[in-house]
Design a protein around this motif. Structure first.
Motif, PDB file in Angstrom:
ATOM      1  N   HIS A 381     -67.379-149.619 -44.415  1.00  0.00           N
ATOM      2  CA  HIS A 381     -66.408-148.572 -44.701  1.00  0.00           C
ATOM      3  C   HIS A 381     -65.430-149.014 -45.791  1.00  0.00           C
ATOM      4  CE1 HIS A 381     -63.733-145.184 -43.340  1.00  0.00           C
ATOM      5  NE2 HIS A 381     -62.844-145.954 -43.944  1.00  0.00           N
ATOM      6  N   GLU A 382     -64.803-150.170 -45.585  1.00  0.00           N
ATOM      7  CA  GLU A 382     -63.772-150.607 -46.531  1.00  0.00           C
ATOM      8  C   GLU A 382     -64.376-150.978 -47.888  1.00  0.00           C
ATOM      9  OE1 GLU A 382     -60.890-149.852 -45.789  1.00  0.00           O
ATOM     10  OE2 GLU A 382     -61.134-149.585 -43.620  1.00  0.00           O
ATOM     11  N   HIS A 385     -64.814-147.894 -49.902  1.00  0.00           N
ATOM     12  CA  HIS A 385     -63.588-147.542 -50.633  1.00  0.00           C
ATOM     13  C   HIS A 385     -63.515-148.298 -51.956  1.00  0.00           C
ATOM     14  CE1 HIS A 385     -61.377-145.023 -47.890  1.00  0.00           C
ATOM     15  NE2 HIS A 385     -61.435-145.882 -46.895  1.00  0.00           N
ATOM     16  N   GLU A 408     -61.930-140.603 -48.304  1.00  0.00           N
ATOM     17  CA  GLU A 408     -62.792-141.163 -47.258  1.00  0.00           C
ATOM     18  C   GLU A 408     -64.276-140.898 -47.522  1.00  0.00           C
ATOM     19  OE1 GLU A 408     -61.831-143.277 -45.001  1.00  0.00           O
ATOM     20  OE2 GLU A 408     -59.701-143.073 -45.448  1.00  0.00           O
ATOM     21  N   SER A 411     -66.356-144.321 -48.329  1.00  0.00           N
ATOM     22  CA  SER A 411     -66.261-145.212 -47.179  1.00  0.00           C
ATOM     23  C   SER A 411     -67.156-144.720 -46.043  1.00  0.00           C
ATOM     24  CB  SER A 411     -64.810-145.288 -46.718  1.00  0.00           C
ATOM     25  OG  SER A 411     -64.295-143.997 -46.510  1.00  0.00           O
TER      26      SER A 411
HETATM   27 ZN   LIG Z   1     -61.004-145.378 -44.875  1.00  0.00          ZN
END
Ligand SMILES: [Zn+2]
Length: 586
Positions: A381-382, A385, A408, A411
């Motif tokens: 997820h990160e 980003h 989002e 991510s």
């Molecule tokens: Zn996030």
């Protein structure tokens, strides 16, 4: 080379708290601001396009240094929230920013006030600054006079910003006690909340009860802080700036039409049944008549599979690589440049985040990695980003950062790619079932839960302005939960304190819908990817590379998505319904 848990290095920003580089950055900004103040007299409606552009470029230069200073202080504080040097640098930077914001305020005020014809003429030649400049003018009807704006900025430093920092300081030092393996341990909130995924029902219940025991003890005070925050939001945004509703201020900041958010929340309310159905399915899987609220994240297969950090990093990079090699290369840069803080340390901020600072700098990522499949997904997820920011690095400092509702996208998409990868190489049926259930767990946490948070927030702001007490807000929160879950689970009373434990309500009012927005959007995009295969990739690449250089509705519109339409949002829920139906057949 094997990847190991590590602490990040902030050297790419500054070599240290007392470094000459850090001090000279303050001096440099001071000089730039002084020279910027000199252009004040040149700002006339007839200003030449080239000269105007030069001024915008100069302000971008200054902004870059400020962003780096702010990031250095903020990241050092996140790495050790008990570090007083980091904390005092952060205060210094915040004060510094407030001062220079005030000294340069004249520029944005002049720009917002400029007549339509000249503004159009200057926008024509503004290149990649265009959307940034257009967006500023959206706030024209909500802007105060220069002295008023200055007072707001100055009083915020010791007012609402200080209040929020205080909320963080109070809640980050909470110590939670929980019996683990027969021994009472002292845990941080992140460690405590890891226990709600435990396969032991008693541990799950105790983790929640302990969380709310601690928060409820301070409930009246935390609630009072919230009331103050809400009143401050109202005083500024409604009384002074004349926004129509408290949430429309946030919506304009995100450049999302109010109707799009309303449509999203209405569809979410109508679809609460999908998750209720899921919770009933979970009860059957767990062999109980009805689950408790404590059990919503219970693992159904009791799989406790652990992944070493190296395994986690390799899996994440592989999944990005197989989507598009460029994605893998970008994610790897975060690890190779030591911009990832992954280890568990006392005093380190809980949770996970990615900070993208200036376009050409590799973003910084913080996670608290403990080895579960869920934490592997967090890593994906990160890093997603980070990829998003790096794909948009050809834009200016003002326009590379994706606006909030699209923030989002990469991510969540990254997480879904990882899960596909995990499923494709996993033959153990228990682990597979566990992963599939967790996908819906996660959809609930990101979509259902956050949408009901957003509904709570609207009502809470409304009630507080009509002088509601903290207990009345808690009671309303409890009603919100009852509507959300109906008869699908047993809800115990301490959950009425949950709202004082949600930092977003304090930090960024009306933000949480962005999670539902992002995840539903990605579910729809992922469905398209599955249907279209490679043909989908250029379209997706284009959405991410746009960064924040155009309005979200326009970026998505070009990909054929209408965010105002209920049907579009329903499409995301249809994907979840299909997942639940698939699980019912398993
Ligand atoms: Zn996030």
């Amino acid at each position: 080379m094997a990847y190991t848990l590590s602490r990040w290095s902030l050297d790419d920003l500054y070599p240290g708290f007392n470094s000459p580089e850090l001090e000279s950055a303050f001096d440099q900004v001071e000089e730039q601001i002084t020279s910027f103040e000199g252009v004040r007299g040149k700002l006339t409606p007839e200003i030449r396009s080239e000269q105007f552009l030069e001024i915008v470029r100069a302000s971008e230069d200054t902004r870059r240094t400020i962003l780096k200073l702010d990031a250095f202080a903020g990241l050092a504080f996140a790495a050790d929230t008990q570090d007083q040097v980091a904390q005092s640098l952060q205060s210094r930077v915040q004060q510094f920013i407030a001062d220079i914001t005030n000294r340069t305020l004249f520029f944005s005020l002049w720009w917002k006030d400029l007549d339509e014809a000249n503004a159009a003429r200057l926008l024509e030649g503004s290149g990649d600054y265009r959307y940034y400049l257009e967006e500023m003018r959206h706030f024209k009807p909500h802007t105060l006079s220069e002295p008023e704006e200055k007072v707001v900025n100055l009083k915020d430093v010791t007012g609402s910003s200080a209040l929020i920092t205080l909320y963080d300081s109070i809640t980050n030092r909470y110590v939670f006690k929980l019996k683990v393996d027969g021994k009472v341990q002292e845990l941080t909130r992140a460690q405590l909340m890891n226990q709600v995924y435990s396969s032991d029902p008693g541990t799950r219940a105790k983790a929640y009860q302990e969380q709310f025991r601690v928060y409820a003890a301070d409930g009246p005070i935390l609630g009072q802080m919230y009331q103050t925050r809400v009143r401050d939001w109202y005083n500024e945004n409604i009384s002074l700036r004349k926004f129509k509703t408290p949430n429309s201020a946030r919506n304009l900041m995100n450049d999302i039409p109010d109707e799009a958010v309303d449509a999203l929340l209405e569809v979410a309310r109508r679809n609460a049944g999908v998750f209720q159905r899921f919770f009933k399915l979970k009860a059957r899987q767990l062999g109980v008549r009805k689950i408790r609220r404590y059990d919503i994240y219970a693992p159904v297969a009791g799989s406790t599979k652990q992944y070493s950090f190296d395994q986690a990093a390799q899996m994440v990079l592989d999944s990005f690589n197989s989507f598009m090699p460029e994605f893998g290369t970008l994610a790897q840069r975060v690890l190779d440049q030591n911009h990832l803080d992954s280890e568990i340390r006392k005093g380190k901020r809980g949770g996970a985040f990615c900070a993208s600072i200036v376009p050409e700098m590799t973003p910084y990522v913080l996670v608290n990695y403990q080895g579960s499949a869920r934490e592997v997904a967090t890593l994906a997820h990160e890093l997603g980003h980070a990829i998003h920011a790096m794909l948009a690095s050809h834009h200016t400092t003002f326009t590379f950062h994706s606006s909030l509702p699209l923030a989002e996208t990469a991510s969540t998409f990254g997480e879904m790619m990882l899960i596909d990868k995990m499923l494709s190489s996993e033959s153990d049926p228990d682990v597979r079932r566990d992963i599939l259930f967790r996908q819906v767990d996660d959809s609930y946490a990101t979509i259902g839960r956050q949408a009901f948070f957003a509904m709570f927030e609207r009502k809470a702001h409304d009630m507080i302005l009509r002088n509601a007490s903290v207990d009345e807000i808690s009671a309303m929160y409890f009603e919100n939960l009852k509507e959300q879950f109906r008869d699908s689970l047993r809800l115990s009373e301490e959950f009425k304190w949950e709202w004082v434990a949600i930092p977003h309500f304090y930090h960024t009012p009306f933000y949480v819908y962005a999670y539902s927005f992002g995840k539903l959007l990605v579910l729809s995009l992922y469905k398209q990817y599955k249907a279209e295969g490679d043909g989908f990739k250029p379209k997706y690449h284009k959405i991410l590379s746009a960064g924040g250089s155009e309005a979200p509705a326009r970026i998505l519109g070009e990909a054929g998505i209408d965010i105002r339409s209920a049907a579009f949002w329903q499409g995301g829920f249809d994907v979840i319904r299909e997942q639940v139906e698939e699980l019912e057949r398993l």
